[in-house]
Scaffold this active site. Structure first.
Site, mmCIF file in Angstrom:
data_model
loop_
_atom_site.group_PDB
_atom_site.id
_atom_site.type_symbol
_atom_site.label_atom_id
_atom_site.label_comp_id
_atom_site.label_asym_id
_atom_site.label_seq_id
_atom_site.Cartn_x
_atom_site.Cartn_y
_atom_site.Cartn_z
ATOM 1 N N CYS A 14 3.550 -21.362 -7.919
ATOM 2 C CA CYS A 14 4.112 -21.486 -6.568
ATOM 3 C C CYS A 14 5.598 -21.155 -6.519
ATOM 4 O O CYS A 14 6.078 -20.538 -5.562
ATOM 5 C CB CYS A 14 3.854 -22.882 -6.013
ATOM 6 S SG CYS A 14 4.414 -24.222 -7.076
ATOM 7 N N GLN A 41 12.082 -28.394 -6.591
ATOM 8 C CA GLN A 41 10.666 -28.352 -6.246
ATOM 9 C C GLN A 41 10.135 -29.675 -5.705
ATOM 10 O O GLN A 41 10.401 -30.749 -6.252
ATOM 11 C CB GLN A 41 9.854 -27.903 -7.473
ATOM 12 C CG GLN A 41 10.193 -26.485 -7.885
ATOM 13 C CD GLN A 41 9.428 -25.998 -9.096
ATOM 14 O OE1 GLN A 41 10.004 -25.388 -9.991
ATOM 15 N NE2 GLN A 41 8.126 -26.241 -9.151
ATOM 16 N N SER A 44 4.869 -32.432 -3.955
ATOM 17 C CA SER A 44 3.495 -32.008 -3.661
ATOM 18 C C SER A 44 2.996 -30.981 -4.666
ATOM 19 O O SER A 44 1.788 -30.799 -4.819
ATOM 20 C CB SER A 44 3.398 -31.445 -2.242
ATOM 21 O OG SER A 44 4.345 -30.408 -2.045
ATOM 22 N N GLY A 45 3.909 -30.343 -5.377
ATOM 23 C CA GLY A 45 3.513 -29.413 -6.423
ATOM 24 C C GLY A 45 2.796 -30.100 -7.568
ATOM 25 O O GLY A 45 2.098 -29.459 -8.361
ATOM 26 N N LYS A 98 6.889 -19.962 -17.258
ATOM 27 C CA LYS A 98 5.978 -19.256 -16.356
ATOM 28 C C LYS A 98 6.736 -18.383 -15.359
ATOM 29 O O LYS A 98 6.325 -17.255 -15.060
ATOM 30 C CB LYS A 98 5.085 -20.257 -15.608
ATOM 31 C CG LYS A 98 3.951 -20.817 -16.438
ATOM 32 C CD LYS A 98 2.976 -21.641 -15.611
ATOM 33 C CE LYS A 98 3.557 -22.958 -15.210
ATOM 34 N NZ LYS A 98 2.552 -23.842 -14.559
ATOM 35 N N ARG A 119 12.682 -31.232 -10.232
ATOM 36 C CA ARG A 119 11.864 -31.923 -9.225
ATOM 37 C C ARG A 119 12.785 -32.760 -8.347
ATOM 38 O O ARG A 119 13.634 -33.503 -8.850
ATOM 39 C CB ARG A 119 10.837 -32.833 -9.902
ATOM 40 C CG ARG A 119 9.797 -33.398 -8.953
ATOM 41 C CD ARG A 119 8.811 -32.349 -8.497
ATOM 42 N NE ARG A 119 7.884 -31.980 -9.565
ATOM 43 C CZ ARG A 119 6.976 -31.008 -9.460
ATOM 44 N NH1 ARG A 119 6.888 -30.294 -8.337
ATOM 45 N NH2 ARG A 119 6.178 -30.710 -10.460
ATOM 46 N N HIS A 126 9.428 -25.895 -1.593
ATOM 47 C CA HIS A 126 10.259 -25.587 -2.753
ATOM 48 C C HIS A 126 11.503 -24.804 -2.306
ATOM 49 O O HIS A 126 11.417 -23.920 -1.444
ATOM 50 C CB HIS A 126 9.495 -24.727 -3.762
ATOM 51 C CG HIS A 126 8.442 -25.459 -4.521
ATOM 52 N ND1 HIS A 126 8.240 -26.817 -4.422
ATOM 53 C CD2 HIS A 126 7.512 -25.011 -5.419
ATOM 54 C CE1 HIS A 126 7.247 -27.184 -5.227
ATOM 55 N NE2 HIS A 126 6.788 -26.098 -5.832
ATOM 56 N N ASN A 199 5.311 -24.687 -0.465
ATOM 57 C CA ASN A 199 4.609 -24.495 -1.739
ATOM 58 C C ASN A 199 3.107 -24.692 -1.637
ATOM 59 O O ASN A 199 2.355 -24.260 -2.512
ATOM 60 C CB ASN A 199 5.173 -25.437 -2.798
ATOM 61 C CG ASN A 199 5.092 -26.901 -2.399
ATOM 62 O OD1 ASN A 199 5.749 -27.313 -1.434
ATOM 63 N ND2 ASN A 199 4.314 -27.684 -3.120
#
Length: 225
Positions: A14, A41, A44-45, A98, A119, A126, A199
């Site tokens: 995301c 971020q 909810s991620g 990533k 976070r 995000h 996101n």
């Protein structure tokens, strides 16, 4: 036995999705060589339990209830945690790794990218501060124009109070929002901007649907996949 070769398309992370949407029109014209990005971020991620933890911890602050962190390594309410996913041997987290490998795979293997993923106590949306360096001489006004014309991008960039977009404002929106576009005076051919996206929509569900729609469109038109 006949084995059919199937095409597999991986939906990217995301945080990577909204970044490459913003980078693509700039890279096409100016050839990005390096990206430095810090992410902020939303919880909810990490799923609904993480959202519940933020809610309960926030509520607990006002009733002096010190809830023990369960979904995160430290308290998330009124705090920021510079750690998303597992740590790797080089000190980066898997989330940061990533972003690097996915950007190379999706956009260009010659782009160097370094990320620091954080976070923050936000439910949805995000945010990213993005610093890019390009191979070609870059024009700030032209970058703003390229982003305004790009599909899936909305530019809200006024150099005044409230002239930018925050994650709270993009919840439920499909586009990636760009603000605070400016020249980076510390490097040659550098641009800085602020990037915000939902996101759960563009960062996940919507992007999957858009991939499927694109594939269906190509198949209908007879384009080989």
């Amino acid at each position: 036995m006949v084995i059919k070769i199937k095409n597999i398309i991986a939906n990217p992370n995301c945080s990577t999705i909204q970044l490459v949407v913003a980078l693509k029109p700039i890279h096409k014209k100016y050839e990005i060589s390096r990206v430095v990005v810090s992410t902020y971020q939303a919880v909810s991620g990490a799923g609904k339990p993480a959202m519940d933890e933020l809610f309960n911890q926030t509520k607990g602050v006002f009733v002096h209830d010190q809830a023990k962190p369960e979904q995160f390594t430290k308290k998330i309410a009124f705090n920021v945690i510079p750690h998303i996913d597992i740590f790797m041997d080089d000190g980066f987290t898997k989330e940061e790794w990533k972003m690097r490998v996915e950007t190379k795979k999706i956009l260009d293997p010659n782009i160097d990218l370094v990320a620091h993923c954080v976070r923050v106590p936000v439910f949805i949306g995000h945010s990213e501060s993005v610093f890019i360096e390009c191979k070609k001489d870059i024009d700030e006004k032209d970058v703003r124009s390229l982003l305004r014309d790009a599909n899936g991008v909305t530019v809200v960039d006024h150099r005044a109070d409230e002239g930018y977009v925050t994650p709270e404002e993009v919840a439920g929106e499909d586009d990636v929002y760009i603000s605070r576009i400016r020249k980076d005076p510390s490097v040659k051919n550098g641009i800085v901007f602020w990037c915000v996206g939902d996101n759960l929509r563009k960062g996940a569900a919507l992007n999957t649907v858009q991939i499927a729609e694109l594939l269906a469109s190509k198949k209908i038109k007879g384009v080989s996949l």
